[in-house]
Design a protein around this motif. Structure first.
Motif, PDB file in Angstrom:
ATOM      1  N   GLN A  46     -12.615  -1.459  -1.757  1.00 31.46           N
ATOM      2  CA  GLN A  46     -11.926  -0.174  -1.844  1.00 31.46           C
ATOM      3  C   GLN A  46     -13.003   0.901  -1.928  1.00 31.46           C
ATOM      4  O   GLN A  46     -13.711   0.975  -2.928  1.00 31.46           O
ATOM      5  CB  GLN A  46     -11.040  -0.115  -3.101  1.00 31.46           C
ATOM      6  CG  GLN A  46      -9.854  -1.058  -3.070  1.00 31.46           C
ATOM      7  CD  GLN A  46     -10.192  -2.439  -3.546  1.00 31.46           C
ATOM      8  OE1 GLN A  46     -11.346  -2.822  -3.602  1.00 31.46           O
ATOM      9  NE2 GLN A  46      -9.173  -3.198  -3.895  1.00 31.46           N
ATOM     10  N   GLN A 104      -5.346  -6.905   5.472  1.00 32.13           N
ATOM     11  CA  GLN A 104      -4.157  -7.526   4.909  1.00 32.13           C
ATOM     12  C   GLN A 104      -3.193  -7.943   6.012  1.00 32.13           C
ATOM     13  O   GLN A 104      -3.599  -8.584   6.970  1.00 32.13           O
ATOM     14  CB  GLN A 104      -3.541  -6.568   3.881  1.00 32.13           C
ATOM     15  CG  GLN A 104      -4.533  -6.284   2.787  1.00 32.13           C
ATOM     16  CD  GLN A 104      -4.324  -4.955   2.080  1.00 32.13           C
ATOM     17  OE1 GLN A 104      -5.208  -4.523   1.386  1.00 32.13           O
ATOM     18  NE2 GLN A 104      -3.198  -4.315   2.224  1.00 32.13           N
ATOM     19  N   CYS A 129      -4.585  -8.036  -6.234  1.00 33.63           N
ATOM     20  CA  CYS A 129      -5.646  -7.278  -5.588  1.00 33.63           C
ATOM     21  C   CYS A 129      -6.831  -7.045  -6.514  1.00 33.63           C
ATOM     22  O   CYS A 129      -7.936  -7.521  -6.244  1.00 33.63           O
ATOM     23  CB  CYS A 129      -5.027  -5.958  -5.133  1.00 33.63           C
ATOM     24  SG  CYS A 129      -6.149  -4.774  -4.446  1.00 33.63           S
ATOM     25  N   ARG A 135       0.840  -1.202   0.000  1.00 35.86           N
ATOM     26  CA  ARG A 135       0.000   0.000   0.000  1.00 35.86           C
ATOM     27  C   ARG A 135       0.870   1.245   0.000  1.00 35.86           C
ATOM     28  O   ARG A 135       0.993   1.939   0.993  1.00 35.86           O
ATOM     29  CB  ARG A 135      -0.925  -0.046   1.228  1.00 35.86           C
ATOM     30  CG  ARG A 135      -1.990   0.995   1.284  1.00 35.86           C
ATOM     31  CD  ARG A 135      -2.987   0.958   0.180  1.00 35.86           C
ATOM     32  NE  ARG A 135      -3.694  -0.304   0.081  1.00 35.86           N
ATOM     33  CZ  ARG A 135      -4.090  -0.828  -1.092  1.00 35.86           C
ATOM     34  NH1 ARG A 135      -3.851  -0.203  -2.204  1.00 35.86           N
ATOM     35  NH2 ARG A 135      -4.720  -1.979  -1.124  1.00 35.86           N
TER      36      ARG A 135
HETATM   37 MO   LIG Z   1      -6.313  -5.504  -2.342  1.00 37.60          MO
END
Ligand SMILES: [Mo]
Ligand SMILES: Nc1nc2c(c(=O)[nH]1)N[C@H]1C(S)=C(S)[C@@H](COP(=O)(O)OP(=O)(O)OC[C@H]3O[C@@H](n4cnc5c(=O)[nH]c(N)nc54)[C@H](O)[C@@H]3O)O[C@H]1N2
Ligand SMILES: Nc1nc2c(c(=O)[nH]1)N[C@H]1C(S)=C(S)[C@@H](COP(=O)(O)OP(=O)(O)OC[C@H]3O[C@@H](n4cnc5c(=O)[nH]c(N)nc54)[C@H](O)[C@@H]3O)O[C@H]1N2
Ligand code: SF4
Length: 842
Positions: free
Chosen positions: A223, A686, A183, A157
């Motif tokens: 997201q 995560q 992802c 990230r």
């Molecule tokens: Mo992700």
């Protein structure tokens, strides 16, 4: 000194470690008693005199605006920033839990150099200057040898692409690796091929009447989940309906009006059958198809012909009547309806086409870009055009390598850098591509990669494959354990970043993350570390880093904004944290008429309008110059020439229409085999939240979900230990027709009706070996602590009640031992949800 002598001689905390001193950070570490700090006064006692620093949460990728509550240099808590147009003053539990990362006693606070073999866990404290010199010298060696591509940067990230890309471009290496292929790359590719200019849909949720959800768990994840959820709640109060397809009873599925559990990977078949119904019943938007689809109604009818509700029902197990009914209901709400996806539908071998089929539903009923529909295009670009970068700007290297741009997956990097990072460790191990300098930043590949605990770890350990590994992290993570040098990063409460994502109000905005407190000890934003290394590399690189710090870099960029309230861009952003453009909601962006300025010096060829420089900028529609979609045809592309041509060159069967084909392994699944799938928790992200005490206190165990009927057949009871064995896929990468085993794992069973009978599911985020007491669920020895900092958290002293030695459940399991590297065709997205396994009671 070897490890044993060291262990006998001394035990210290990291904060009291002298320069040059050595510390063991492996799981067996014990250290001496250190100072205990009294608990802070409660937030309520302090709230009146706190300072509120506007910033942005990063405990997941949704990046909600927050105000950090600070007193005397200490963070007391966080609250939502009401000025943030996306999250509108709301935060989730993870945001509050994230504060614990700052004062975690086992945080990395000094740069540490490996002593002994890689992976032994023995470390020497060095100074930051020594750390910069170590990295700069090693990089320089490769630059001097004319091999910049031996230097790689790998991140998870990362929100500071502005500086990380600048650094890599300046040294001339294209080898920038990320985690997008693990992802969301199938989802993004589906959007790019159909709509053209966006990587993400932004449902106009407040106004939406029908939410058709294929595999998103936006009540917990997704997201942009929180902004979507907030608006969904309003829409539901106005009577909106939510239908969810998920193999598992997620919190989203459970709160839907209807939940269906399809056989994994068949979401595309269901969507195509719904399209078939919409077309057959004449429920389509004739005008949108005529004006804006690149295929005629006749072509659509022809390719949809085989996808009958019967066909989809047979594959998916969803009743034909439901498929017909939902398609009809969905179309009846048009244009205020949206069909959307996430990892449930896209993380498959056929995920690209699954997602294209779902997006097409919106086009057929004419909800694209409409109020309450499948909208997009409200984001503020954070690149050089919006916020000019300080000059000179280094040019991009003029070459690529197979490591970051794998030739077998040509769509991985076509629109944006999505890459196929799950192949990186395999390539380093099994081809002659090797790295000499590997810089890792916010990535925990041994935890989060497919075959992470096995193949990834083997590669990371091997000095022939990776010459030198410097890892930036905030805790002693699974990744840091395999480094040669650990860099102590600032947490997201202690650093700058330009932020923002797809705008749920459809008006461009962006936000500023800024330090609420100073990083402790030697901790330093990785961006600043890179700037200092660049300066040491001398002129060819240093000339691009003619600023003192990342703060100055951000200031230079923000100060190019027009002044507001008499404040410079930087001052304004520091004061409010958010900038919202003064614009109308961006509905129907494709239908906008191009202005005379835009059309100046343009020319038209085959109905497409090009700028003087030859860039497509619009399309002629009935004699009017319109913006159109940013696809090759400037229309919504049901048929994609990009896909058909790329597939043809690779001899892959794909005619460019969204089509359905089940992954071979799933198609040929036998009676005793199951599909192993995976998911995320609402309170974990995560590999970053397990060390955060409040979040791990809520979820620290992740047994495998097994359907009640299946469990009965296999004589498995809730809580039994079962063994799962997984196999390589029957098609694609390392295909095996003879059931080659990937891994085996003993894990506790959670027997539930809330999962498809042919599916078993294990979450990510748990089962760590490192990271300190919390993720390991280990209290340490009585009256001793393994804390690294100068103080100890009283909460952690013997209070980890889920510690196995206290009769607790322990810290859970990491399923990635079982999940094979499985890139999907063309894009390379990891097919997480296609793993075949067998299961039996131990
Ligand atoms: Mo992700
Ligand atoms: N089984 C299974 N596996 C999965 C998934 C799944 O659903 N199931 N999901 C996949 C998905 S969608 C993704 S995106 C990937 C993500 O996988 P990663 O890219 O590995 O995850 P990140 O959370 O970005 O990075 C985690 C690492 O960053 C460190 N870290 C946290 N904060 C900071 C910081 O401020 N600075 C620095 N330098 N380091 C920090 C953490 O300690 C940890 O080592 O995982 C994938 N893996
Ligand atoms: N709380 C939290 N929020 C996050 C993150 C996090 O780690 N934690 N990570 C962020 C990131 S990086 C990402 S990528 C997004 C991910 O956001 P999501 O995609 O929403 O989350 P996932 O849990 O990966 O997968 C969604 C759902 O897919 C279901 N599923 C699994 N297999 C199948 C299948 O074959 N078919 C169908 N129909 N469903 C299936 C799972 O049961 C799960 O409920 O979330 C972001 N937000
Ligand atoms: S959704 Fe993600 S970014 Fe938003 S508050 Fe929760 S953890 Fe923070």
């Amino acid at each position: 000194m070897d490890r044993r002598t060291f262990m006998q001689k001394s035990a210290v905390s990291m904060a009291t470690l002298q320069l040059g001193g050595i510390i063991a950070l492996s799981p067996k570490t014990e250290a001496t008693e250190i100072q205990l700090l009294q608990a802070e006064k409660t937030l309520a006692q302090n709230i009146k005199s706190v300072e509120k620093v506007p910033s942005v949460c990063l405990n997941c990728s949704t990046v909600c605006g927050m105000n950090v509550l600070v007193k005397d240099g200490k963070i007391l808590g966080v609250e939502g920033n009401p000025l943030d147009p996306n999250s509108q003053g709301k935060l989730c539990a993870k945001a509050h839990g994230g504060v614990a990362a700052v004062d975690y006693p086992e945080r990395i606070v000094y740069p540490l150099k490996r002593v002994g073999k890689r992976g032994d866990g023995l470390w020497q404290r060095i100074s930051m200057d020594e750390a910069y010199a170590m990295i700069a010298t090693r990089i320089k060696k490769n630059l001097d040898a004319g091999e910049p591509e031996k230097v790689a940067l790998h991140f998870g990230r990362n929100k500071m692409g502005d500086i990380t890309n600048r650094f890599m471009n300046a040294i001339g290496s294209p080898v920038i690796l990320n985690h997008r292929g693990l992802c969301s790359s199938n989802k993004r590719a589906a959007n790019y091929t159909t709509i053209g200019d966006t990587s993400w849909e932004t449902v106009d949720a407040v106004n939406c009447k029908y939410f058709l959800n294929f595999g998103s768990n936006f009540f917990e994840t997704h997201q942009g989940g929180l902004p979507l959820l907030k608006r969904f709640v309003k829409a539901r109060n106005n009577g909106a309906k939510l239908v969810t397809f998920d193999v598992r009873l997620s919190n989203t599925a459970g709160r839907s009006d209807e939940w269906f559990a399809p056989f994994p990977s068949t979401e595309g078949a269901v969507a195509l059958a719904m399209a078939h119904v919409i077309v057959k019943k004449g429920l389509y938007d004739e005008n949108f198809i005529k004006e804006w689809s690149n295929t005629s109604l006749e072509e659509i009818q022809i390719f949809l012909k085989p996808y009958t509700p019967q066909y989809a029902s047979k594959l998916s197990g969803i009743d034909e009547k439901d498929i017909i009914r939902i398609a009809t209901e969905f179309a009846s709400c048009a244009p205020a309806c949206a069909a959307f996806t996430n990892r449930g539908s896209q993380a498959h071998q056929n995920g690209l086409n699954n997602d294209r089929a779902v997006i097409m539903l919106n086009a057929l009923v004419g909800s694209i870009g409409q109020k309450g529909g499948y909208t997009f295009g409200g984001s503020k670009n954070k690149g050089n055009t919006s916020f000019p970068m300080p000059k000179p700007i280094p040019p991009k290297p003029g070459f690529t390598t197979d490591l970051e741009d794998p030739r077998l997956y040509p769509l991985a990097n076509k629109w944006q850098k999505m890459r196929v990072s799950h192949l990186v460790f395999d390539k380093l191990k099994n081809t002659n591509q090797k790295l000499d300098v590997y810089l890792s930043y916010t990535i925990s590949a041994p935890q989060t990669w497919p075959e992470g605990p096995t193949l990834t770890v083997e590669t990371l350990k091997d000095e022939e494959m990776i010459g030198f590994h410097a890892c930036s992290d905030v805790v002693y993570s699974e990744m840091a354990h395999y480094a040669d040098l650990i860099l102590p990063d600032a947490t997201y409460f202690e650093r700058y970043t330009l932020e923002g994502r797809n705008a749920y109000e459809l008006v461009p905005y962006f936000a500023l993350r800024q330090p609420a407190v100073n990083p402790p000890y030697d901790c330093e934003n990785f961006a600043d570390t890179l700037i200092k290394i660049a300066k040491r590399l001398g002129k060819p690189v240093a000339q691009y880093f003619d600023f003192d710090s990342y703060e100055e870099f951000i200031k230079l960029r923000l100060d190019t904004l027009p002044r507001r309230e008499g404040l410079s861009g930087f001052e304004y952003m520091k004061k409010y944290g958010v900038w919202v453009e003064d614009k109308e909601k961006n509905y129907e962006s494709y239908n906008k008429v191009l202005s005379p300025e835009k059309l100046k010096d343009s020319f038209i060829k085959d109905g497409i309008i090009y700028s003087k420089k030859g860039k497509a900028i619009g399309i002629m529609q009935n004699g009017v110059a319109k913006r159109g979609f940013k696809t090759p045809s400037r229309k919504f592309e049901i048929y994609s020439s990009t896909i058909s041509q790329t597939a043809k060159a690779l001899q892959i069967k794909d005619d460019g229409f969204p089509h359905f084909e089940m992954p071979k392994s799933l198609k040929e699944i036998s009676e005793h085999e199951f599909v192993l799938t995976t998911f995320k928790w609402n309170v974990h992200t995560q590999a970053r939240t397990a060390p955060q005490k409040y979040l791990s206190e809520i979820i620290h165990d992740n047994p495998v979900w097994i359907n009640t009927t299946t469990a009965k057949k296999l004589k498995i009871k809730n809580g039994d230990i079962v063994e799962i064995t997984s196999y390589r896929p029957k098609s694609g990468f390392r295909a095996s027709l003879h059931n080659e085993v990937v891994g085996s794992m003993k894990i506790k069973a959670f027997v539930t009706q809330g999962i498809h009978p042919k599916v078993v599911a294990v979450s990510n985020s748990l089962g760590m070996n490192y990271g300190g007491r919390v993720p390991k669920a280990s209290n340490g020895r009585k009256k001793e602590t393994i804390g690294f900092s100068a103080y100890e958290d009283l909460d952690l002293r013997g209070n980890i009640w889920w510690d196995k030695s206290k009769g607790g459940t322990g810290n859970g399991f990491n399923p990635n031992t079982l999940i094979p590297i499985n890139p999907a065709p063309l894009v390379g997205m990891q097919a997480w949800n296609d793993t075949i396994c067998t299961i039996h009671k131990v």
